[in-house]
Design an enzyme around this catalytic site. Structure first.
Site, PDB file in Angstrom:
ATOM      1  CE1 TYR A  66      -3.306   2.912   0.386  1.00  0.00           C
ATOM      2  CE2 TYR A  66      -1.954   3.581   2.250  1.00  0.00           C
ATOM      3  CZ  TYR A  66      -2.945   3.854   1.323  1.00  0.00           C
ATOM      4  OH  TYR A  66      -3.561   5.071   1.333  1.00  0.00           O
ATOM      5  CG  HIS A  96      -3.599  14.155  -0.917  1.00  0.00           C
ATOM      6  ND1 HIS A  96      -3.715  13.515  -2.121  1.00  0.00           N
ATOM      7  CD2 HIS A  96      -4.074  13.275   0.017  1.00  0.00           C
ATOM      8  CE1 HIS A  96      -4.208  12.303  -1.938  1.00  0.00           C
ATOM      9  NE2 HIS A  96      -4.444  12.134  -0.656  1.00  0.00           N
ATOM     10  CG  ASN A 208      -0.421   8.394   5.668  1.00  0.00           C
ATOM     11  OD1 ASN A 208      -0.374   7.195   5.447  1.00  0.00           O
ATOM     12  ND2 ASN A 208      -1.462   9.113   5.305  1.00  0.00           N
ATOM     13  CE1 TYR A 290     -19.353  27.727  47.288  1.00  0.00           C
ATOM     14  CE2 TYR A 290     -20.134  26.648  45.288  1.00  0.00           C
ATOM     15  CZ  TYR A 290     -20.184  26.809  46.655  1.00  0.00           C
ATOM     16  OH  TYR A 290     -21.052  26.054  47.390  1.00  0.00           O
ATOM     17  NE  ARG A 293     -15.964  29.411  50.262  1.00  0.00           N
ATOM     18  CZ  ARG A 293     -17.177  28.866  50.430  1.00  0.00           C
ATOM     19  NH1 ARG A 293     -17.285  27.638  50.887  1.00  0.00           N
ATOM     20  NH2 ARG A 293     -18.266  29.547  50.148  1.00  0.00           N
ATOM     21  CG  PHE A 339      -3.078   7.149   9.242  1.00  0.00           C
ATOM     22  CD1 PHE A 339      -4.439   7.125   9.509  1.00  0.00           C
ATOM     23  CD2 PHE A 339      -2.547   6.149   8.446  1.00  0.00           C
ATOM     24  CE1 PHE A 339      -5.255   6.143   8.999  1.00  0.00           C
ATOM     25  CE2 PHE A 339      -3.358   5.146   7.933  1.00  0.00           C
ATOM     26  CZ  PHE A 339      -4.721   5.149   8.208  1.00  0.00           C
ATOM     27  CD  GLU A 423      -8.990   7.933   3.773  1.00  0.00           C
ATOM     28  OE1 GLU A 423      -9.382   9.111   3.902  1.00  0.00           O
ATOM     29  OE2 GLU A 423      -8.051   7.590   3.038  1.00  0.00           O
TER      30      GLU A 423
END
Length: 516
Positions: A66, A96, A208, A290, A293, A339, A423
């Site tokens: 791959y 990409h 990746n 609060y 405190r 990844f 994916e």
């Protein structure tokens, strides 16, 4: 050549990238000093050994592996011929590089480079040494690829942001250099650097990974530790300005509920208020609200959250997060899922929530200070009514607190299917990362508003606070003066934020809570 001259002039200050983990103090020092980096012999050997193994494997096998000799994502079953492997990797980078939105801040881009170098240096990615060295060159020469905030799903690695980084390595896209955005090819020519020719696996190894999320996480963590310290410091200022009580910070109270962050918060506030005449004077009231405190409990819980997030993030940046992974000793190339950004996504969401709470409790202290209680005038100004004083900065803080609540909604509970169903679960950690930075910046603004109010209130007391806090206030007053009557306060907020940003801390102080 300019490249050679620069290398010689910078060679004195080098941080060696080794197999030893990067730590937050190391990263803080690198960020502040802007020191250069170099690859250790051990790291170089790891990279060369892994690449030699992959080249040998490719010579004697026609099996599809791959991303090395196949397509990507849902195209993983399409085998690519040997003579097209360089084109395959460069096409991957070009296709990409489709980020959009705002530009990633330059300090975060520089951390992305560093973390990609660290990941590839582990010797499980199959890249050439020259490719990693070019990333080192970019880091040292401050050549920062122009990268966009939108485009990563936080699962197949931070694909789009890292593609813009890789695009610069092959001489395309744009980079930041010497304060300007320039075409990459022009900057490479300036330093007599030739574009990298990507070979099998290299484009995928660059794309990746979780370096976009990781860089945001480290950048936010470094700022968050500083804001955590400021929260304690300004909380102590506000407590004294409100004529508060010190008993809730007694060590005995913390020891019967011994969360580390709680103990450290109470310890810090006691130290900040040491020898304060104001905190020591008799009190007419039995308890404080609060927001005063419960500072050990609230600030402390954020400290403990930071410790958890820090642990996850440091594990991540010192790991291998690309795919497939190459294991030379075991003679295996394994396609897995390192990844996937789920550890970072959950941690960044936790960071968002934890930081938002520091802003929330700070705004409540501001609200109490302007409320006209305990001998302080309404809105901390002379002649309230004629003057509105500090009425509206609290509005501003309140609006930012509400914005943080919206930003703190977990991104990691979302997912969306991509790549034709291959994916089918993603982390959305990249969205959590960019939201975290916005929250960090927002909390800094909220704390700046608290500082303005607390310093104004203290100036209206007849007694002084502690010597330590008086010294701190003296430095602040050189930048932001006491307000006698109404004036536009947006400039004072800006000055206060600048004052806070200008203060540096020793690592021992800044990261005290890591070892607490």
């Amino acid at each position: 050549m300019k490249n050679a001259i620069l290398r010689e002039s910078l060679s004195t200050f080098m941080h060696s990238i080794t197999s030893q983990p990067l730590t937050l103090p190391i990263l803080n020092n690198l960020t502040i000093s802007q020191d250069q980096i170099e690859l250790s012999k051990e790291v170089c050997d790891n990279i060369v050994r892994c690449r030699a193994y992959l080249d040998e494997k490719m010579k004697h096998s026609n099996m599809p592996i791959y991303g090395i000799n196949t397509g990507f994502g849902s195209l993983c079953d399409v085998q690519i011929s040997t003579d097209q492997l360089t084109q395959l990797q460069e096409n991957l980078v070009r296709s990409h590089a489709c980020g959009t939105g705002e530009l990633v801040p330059k300090p975060i881009v520089k951390l992305m480079l560093l973390f990609k170098i660290k990941s590839l240096g582990n010797g499980n990615s199959g890249v050439h040494l020259a490719t990693v060295q070019r990333l080192v060159d970019f880091y040292n020469l401050n050549i920062l690829p122009v990268t966009y905030t939108q485009g990563s799903l936080g699962a197949s690695g931070d694909l789009a942001p890292l593609a813009h980084m890789a695009l610069s390595l092959i001489g395309e896209g744009e980079v930041w250099h010497e304060g300007e955005q320039k075409p990459t090819q022009d900057v490479l020519k300036e330093y007599d650097l030739k574009p990298i020719k990507l070979q099998s696996k290299e484009g995928l190894a660059l794309l990746n990974g979780t370096q976009f999320m990781s860089a945001y996480a480290v950048h936010c963590l470094l700022k968050s530790y500083k804001l955590s310290y400021f929260s304690d410091l300004l909380g102590a200022l506000s407590l004294d300005a409100f004529d508060g009580r010190l008993e809730p910070f007694d060590p005995l109270v913390q020891l019967v509920r011994p969360h580390k962050g709680q103990i450290l918060t109470a310890q810090r506030i006691r130290a900040f208020l040491k020898d304060s005449p104001l905190i020591s004077q008799p009190k007419a009231h039995v308890q404080d609200p609060y927001s005063f405190r419960c500072m050990p409990q609230v600030h402390g819980a954020t400290k403990d959250a930071l410790a958890h997030v820090c642990s996850v993030v440091l594990t991540e940046i010192n790991s291998v997060s690309d795919n497939p992974n190459i294991f030379v000793a075991a003679d295996k190339i394994i396609s897995g899922g390192n990844f996937h950004g789920q550890p970072l996504a959950l941690s960044l969401d936790f960071l968002k929530i934890a930081l938002s709470e520091l802003g929330s409790i700070s705004e409540r202290r501001t609200y109490q200070l302007i409320s006209g209680q305990r001998g302080l005038p309404s809105f901390l100004v002379k002649s309230p009514g004629l003057n509105s004083g500090f009425m509206i900065p609290q509005y501003t803080a309140a609006s930012i607190v509400s914005a943080n609540k919206q930003l703190a909604t977990p991104a990691s509970v979302d997912s969306i299917v991509s790549s034709n169903g291959q994916e089918d679960h993603v982390s959305m950690g990249a969205n959590a990362a960019t939201q975290a930075l916005k929250i960090v910046e927002n909390v800094e603004r909220i704390l700046a508003i608290e500082m303005m109010n607390a310093s104004q209130a203290l100036a209206m007391r007849t007694l002084n606070t502690s010597p330590f806090l008086m010294q701190f206030l003296s430095s602040y007053r050189s930048e932001v003066q006491f307000m006698e009557s109404d004036k536009p306060l947006y400039k004072e907020i800006k000055k206060t934020i600048a004052f806070m940003s200008s203060l540096d801390f020793d690592n021992d102080v800044l990261f005290e809570e890591i070892d607490a």
